[in-house]
Design an enzyme around this catalytic site. Structure first.
Site, PDB file in Angstrom:
ATOM      1  N   ASP A   1       0.837  -1.205   0.000  1.00 12.91           N
ATOM      2  CA  ASP A   1       0.000   0.000   0.000  1.00 12.91           C
ATOM      3  C   ASP A   1       0.867   1.247   0.000  1.00 12.91           C
ATOM      4  O   ASP A   1       1.848   1.329   0.755  1.00 12.91           O
ATOM      5  CB  ASP A   1      -0.913   0.027   1.231  1.00 12.91           C
ATOM      6  CG  ASP A   1      -1.725   1.313   1.305  1.00 12.91           C
ATOM      7  OD1 ASP A   1      -2.669   1.453   0.507  1.00 12.91           O
ATOM      8  OD2 ASP A   1      -1.385   2.187   2.129  1.00 12.91           O
TER       9      ASP A   1
ATOM     10  N   TYR B   1       2.753  10.346   0.350  1.00 10.48           N
ATOM     11  CA  TYR B   1       3.935   9.894   1.078  1.00 10.48           C
ATOM     12  C   TYR B   1       5.205  10.397   0.401  1.00 10.48           C
ATOM     13  O   TYR B   1       5.740   9.781  -0.519  1.00 10.48           O
ATOM     14  CB  TYR B   1       3.964   8.370   1.179  1.00 10.48           C
ATOM     15  CG  TYR B   1       2.746   7.751   1.830  1.00 10.48           C
ATOM     16  CD1 TYR B   1       1.971   8.472   2.738  1.00 10.48           C
ATOM     17  CD2 TYR B   1       2.371   6.445   1.541  1.00 10.48           C
ATOM     18  CE1 TYR B   1       0.859   7.908   3.331  1.00 10.48           C
ATOM     19  CE2 TYR B   1       1.260   5.874   2.141  1.00 10.48           C
ATOM     20  CZ  TYR B   1       0.496   6.606   3.028  1.00 10.48           C
ATOM     21  OH  TYR B   1      -0.605   6.047   3.616  1.00 10.48           O
TER      22      TYR B   1
ATOM     23  N   LYS C   1      -3.629   5.748  -3.380  1.00 10.52           N
ATOM     24  CA  LYS C   1      -4.704   6.629  -2.922  1.00 10.52           C
ATOM     25  C   LYS C   1      -4.880   7.828  -3.851  1.00 10.52           C
ATOM     26  O   LYS C   1      -3.975   8.159  -4.617  1.00 10.52           O
ATOM     27  CB  LYS C   1      -4.409   7.089  -1.493  1.00 10.52           C
ATOM     28  CG  LYS C   1      -4.161   5.908  -0.551  1.00 10.52           C
ATOM     29  CD  LYS C   1      -3.820   6.332   0.842  1.00 10.52           C
ATOM     30  CE  LYS C   1      -3.514   5.133   1.721  1.00 10.52           C
ATOM     31  NZ  LYS C   1      -2.237   4.481   1.398  1.00 10.52           N
TER      32      LYS C   1
END
Length: 336
Positions: free
Chosen positions: A46, A51, A77
């Site tokens: 994931d 990030y 995401k």
């Protein structure tokens, strides 16, 4: 589709640390950690554009692009679009200020519209070096980033990202979608909508040994009733349960350190590792499909594998419950 039918196992790898969370990680160390996860049989990864402003995706993609695509499950995401333009000064990240100060300096747009969702997916595919995603999470439409304005962000996602991802799932482009958040309320609100429903959710930091009471009140019974699965993010509560100094992405306050010390006293008495207690607790709830601890060193991956398989005696869980450290409503591992 149920996440339990998509995910290849109970343990995945959460790659937020690859975005230089808390510290700058050498590229070689990041690559070695992903390789270690692969070598230990982990097949669910994931990540997110957020990030390190794309750094985690790029680092993960460098390794996974050399592996057979059908051999692993990948989620990322939407909600952040990374620009070529560089950011000047400190980023406004709500309660997460400074979290990725060592990541890429690129400017990020925080937007959940349909157009931004499609662009975000296209950009992620390029950074990851792959032609498809399995699961897409709608990222951070919650109070911790937006304060009182979170409902307007939720509405932007409801009419934008939710509908795009529902269409992509119906077309077979992705296998599943859901919310990836640090708060329970956005998921509760989504599950109450009379619209196409998510397949699951990634709940970070809200179903751990240190913090699970609120999730048990409303969210998890609702999810269980609707057969919606949960991926547990942040099972070590930002690291404080695994020997780190952070809780909720900040320096851990004294009352949390005191609670951790009480947990460690009980684990020591029963010869149990804290990591084993943390992972196995988070997986014990019926809606839990997987847990995805983060790591920045290859040795941490081996620790997580060992913790997942460690034999934890029922007497440990009994004492933990009796001490008041675990909610009476929390399901405990089999045999406890």
């Amino acid at each position: 589709m149920s996440l339990k039918h998509i995910l290849p196992g109970k343990l995945g790898y959460g790659t937020a640390p690859l975005g230089n969370m808390f510290r700058a990680i050498p590229d070689q160390e990041a690559a070695a950690t992903v390789e270690a996860a692969w070598d230990h049989g982990i097949r669910y990864y994931d990540t997110a554009p957020f990030y390190g402003a794309g750094l985690s995706e790029s680092r993960l993609g460098e390794v996974l692009s050399t592996k057979p695509r059908d051999a692993y499950v990948l989620s990322t995401k939407v909600g952040r679009v990374i620009l070529d333009e560089l950011e000047g000064g400190e980023r406004d990240l709500g309660e997460k200020g400074g979290l990725f100060e060592h990541g890429n300096p690129n400017k990020m747009l925080h937007v959940w519209t349909a157009e931004a969702t499609e662009r975000s997916i296209e950009d992620s595919l390029k950074r990851l070096g792959t032609d498809r995603l399995d699961i897409v999470w709608v990222h951070d439409i919650a109070q911790d980033f937006h304060g009182d304005a979170w409902l307007s962000k939720f509405e932007e996602a409801r009419t934008g990202a939710f509908r795009v991802l529902s269409r992509l799932r119906d077309e077979g482009v992705i296998k599943a979608w859901g919310l990836g958040v640090n708060k329970t309320e956005p998921i509760e609100l989504t599950l109450a909508l009379d619209e196409p429903q998510p397949d699951g959710f990634l709940l970070a930091g809200r179903y751990t040994l240190l913090d699970h009471g609120h999730a048990l009140q409303r969210l998890l019974p609702l999810a269980q009733e609707q057969n919606v699965d949960m991926v547990v993010g942040g099972p070590y509560s930002s690291g404080v349960l695994a020997g780190g100094a952070h809780f909720e992405y900040q320096e851990a306050p004294q009352h949390i350190l005191d609670k951790v010390a009480r947990i460690k006293d009980i684990t020591a008495r029963h010869g149990v590792s804290v990591k084993a207690a943390a992972l196995q607790f988070s997986l014990a709830h019926p809606v839990s499909a997987a847990v995805i601890p983060g790591a920045t060193k290859p040795s941490r991956i081996a620790e997580d594998i060992a913790a997942l398989n460690e034999d934890v005696p029922a007497a440990f869980w009994t004492e933990l419950r009796a001490s008041g450290l675990v909610s009476p409503a929390a399901p405990l591992p089999a045999g406890a």
